[in-house]
Design an enzyme around this catalytic site. Structure first.
Site, PDB file in Angstrom:
ATOM      1  N   HIS A  82       1.089  -1.662  -0.216  1.00 41.73           N
ATOM      2  CA  HIS A  82       0.441  -0.202  -0.481  1.00 41.73           C
ATOM      3  C   HIS A  82       0.983   1.363   0.105  1.00 41.73           C
ATOM      4  O   HIS A  82       0.816   2.406  -0.777  1.00 41.73           O
ATOM      5  CB  HIS A  82      -0.818  -0.041   1.149  1.00 41.73           C
ATOM      6  CG  HIS A  82      -1.915  -1.209   1.279  1.00 41.73           C
ATOM      7  ND1 HIS A  82      -2.874  -1.618   0.299  1.00 41.73           N
ATOM      8  CD2 HIS A  82      -1.859  -2.007   2.230  1.00 41.73           C
ATOM      9  CE1 HIS A  82      -3.083  -2.579   0.731  1.00 41.73           C
ATOM     10  NE2 HIS A  82      -2.631  -2.769   1.606  1.00 41.73           N
ATOM     11  N   HIS A 107       5.326   7.658   5.838  1.00 43.68           N
ATOM     12  CA  HIS A 107       5.398   6.466   4.660  1.00 43.68           C
ATOM     13  C   HIS A 107       5.095   7.640   3.296  1.00 43.68           C
ATOM     14  O   HIS A 107       4.292   8.985   3.807  1.00 43.68           O
ATOM     15  CB  HIS A 107       4.397   5.535   4.861  1.00 43.68           C
ATOM     16  CG  HIS A 107       3.035   6.359   5.219  1.00 43.68           C
ATOM     17  ND1 HIS A 107       2.286   5.975   6.215  1.00 43.68           N
ATOM     18  CD2 HIS A 107       1.843   6.831   4.748  1.00 43.68           C
ATOM     19  CE1 HIS A 107       1.332   6.842   6.471  1.00 43.68           C
ATOM     20  NE2 HIS A 107       1.262   7.364   5.329  1.00 43.68           N
ATOM     21  N   HIS A 109       2.129   8.788   0.027  1.00 45.56           N
ATOM     22  CA  HIS A 109       0.974   8.414  -0.775  1.00 45.56           C
ATOM     23  C   HIS A 109       1.221   8.947  -1.986  1.00 45.56           C
ATOM     24  O   HIS A 109       2.140  11.097  -2.051  1.00 45.56           O
ATOM     25  CB  HIS A 109      -0.430   9.640  -0.781  1.00 45.56           C
ATOM     26  CG  HIS A 109       0.238   8.582   1.377  1.00 45.56           C
ATOM     27  ND1 HIS A 109      -0.805   7.289   0.851  1.00 45.56           N
ATOM     28  CD2 HIS A 109       0.151   8.663   1.738  1.00 45.56           C
ATOM     29  CE1 HIS A 109      -1.411   6.995   2.218  1.00 45.56           C
ATOM     30  NE2 HIS A 109      -0.944   7.032   2.659  1.00 45.56           N
ATOM     31  N   HIS A 126       3.702  11.093   5.280  1.00 47.11           N
ATOM     32  CA  HIS A 126       3.193  11.165   6.148  1.00 47.11           C
ATOM     33  C   HIS A 126       3.682  10.963   7.271  1.00 47.11           C
ATOM     34  O   HIS A 126       4.039   9.961   7.862  1.00 47.11           O
ATOM     35  CB  HIS A 126       1.796  10.718   6.208  1.00 47.11           C
ATOM     36  CG  HIS A 126       0.789  10.616   5.008  1.00 47.11           C
ATOM     37  ND1 HIS A 126      -0.525  10.114   5.046  1.00 47.11           N
ATOM     38  CD2 HIS A 126       0.015  12.715   5.282  1.00 47.11           C
ATOM     39  CE1 HIS A 126      -1.652  10.311   4.168  1.00 47.11           C
ATOM     40  NE2 HIS A 126      -0.554  12.099   3.766  1.00 47.11           N
ATOM     41  N   THR A 193      -5.757   7.812   6.557  1.00 50.46           N
ATOM     42  CA  THR A 193      -6.934   7.935   4.941  1.00 50.46           C
ATOM     43  C   THR A 193      -6.493   6.795   4.725  1.00 50.46           C
ATOM     44  O   THR A 193      -6.832   6.501   3.274  1.00 50.46           O
ATOM     45  CB  THR A 193      -5.376   8.327   4.296  1.00 50.46           C
ATOM     46  OG1 THR A 193      -4.208   8.423   4.238  1.00 50.46           O
ATOM     47  CG2 THR A 193      -5.180  10.274   4.813  1.00 50.46           C
ATOM     48  N   THR A 194      -5.576   5.300   5.479  1.00 48.16           N
ATOM     49  CA  THR A 194      -6.389   3.990   4.789  1.00 48.16           C
ATOM     50  C   THR A 194      -7.245   2.896   6.427  1.00 48.16           C
ATOM     51  O   THR A 194      -7.261   3.534   7.507  1.00 48.16           O
ATOM     52  CB  THR A 194      -4.876   3.040   4.814  1.00 48.16           C
ATOM     53  OG1 THR A 194      -4.417   3.514   6.292  1.00 48.16           O
ATOM     54  CG2 THR A 194      -4.533   3.337   3.710  1.00 48.16           C
TER      55      THR A 194
END
Ligand SMILES: [Zn+2]
Length: 242
Positions: A82, A107, A109, A126, A193-194
């Site tokens: 992810h 991590h 995005h 993030h 957000t996940t």
């Protein structure tokens, strides 16, 4: 109970399905529109205080500067299918609202999840923190294409290419080398957000945008093989402070 679920998901997660609530993804039947229906553990994904959002309509507030106490400590990198994540050693923290939040991991995005004044960026970091009660605070940083990010380069040179890969970094990363020196920020109340999309997360989005080289941005996108941004969520009654 809920906090146990999401902290486990944040901290463990070498396997693609480590979140325990079931598989999820960014497209099709397991995509963001269906997250809330994939598992009872993911019901918060249909909540009213979800992230990401378009940050706009700012309310002027006397936001206290975040007190950063970051040390070198990014010592492990993983690809969980992810995102690509760097786990951080104990000892780095921020202070917000008189509480100490320890940096757990950061991590990425691509493209960005949050937008600022309607603008999307090619990459967003993030930095995920938790206090001793399990409350979360995320510092978000946008990247635009430009000069190479020196702090990022160390981690990028050892990016795990396959979902499930995890290894120690040969030299520890200092997140100070990734962040800009000006750390003024926007603030809003949001969620992970996940999945499990847990709410009650303090979002602190840095106003200054960093740069990453075209090659750095492409390397991340190439490793993941797919965009990993959840679509914008409704702001509803939430103020965005600046
Ligand atoms: Zn994230």
């Amino acid at each position: 109970m809920k906090k146990t679920i999401f902290l486990t998901a944040l901290l463990a997660s070498t396997a693609v399905s480590a979140s325990g609530g079931g598989h999820w993804g960014y497209a099709g039947a397991e995509g963001p529109d269906n997250w809330a229906r994939l598992s009872p553990d993911y019901s918060a994904c249909a909540g009213k205080n979800q992230s990401p959002i378009n940050l706009t309509g700012f309310i002027e507030a006397e936001l206290e500067p975040i007190k950063f106490d970051y040390k070198t400590g990014g010592n492990e990198i993983l690809n969980n299918g992810h995102t690509v994540q760097v786990n951080y050693a104990k000892g780095s923290s921020i202070q917000v609202d008189g509480r100490t939040f320890n940096l757990l991991q950061f991590h990425f995005h691509a493209p960005s999840e949050n937008h600022i004044k309607g603008k999307s960026y090619p990459l967003e970091a993030h930095l995920v923190h938790a206090d001793q009660d399990g409350n979360l605070a995320v510092v978000a940083l946008m990247f635009t294409e430009g000069a190479e990010n020196k702090g990022l380069a160390k981690a990028w040179s050892q990016m795990p290419q396959h979902a499930g890969d995890k290894h120690a970094l040969s030299s520890s990363v200092d997140v100070n080398e990734i962040l800009p020196s000006n750390r003024d920020y926007y603030r809003f109340n949001g969620s992970l957000t996940t999945p499990p999309c847990s709410e009650g997360v303090r979002w602190l989005v840095l106003k200054e945008v960093a740069t990453a080289s075209k090659a750095q941005i492409e390397a991340f996108a190439h490793t993941l093989h797919h965009p990993n941004n959840r679509p914008l969520q409704a702001v509803n009654a939430r103020p965005v402070l600046q």
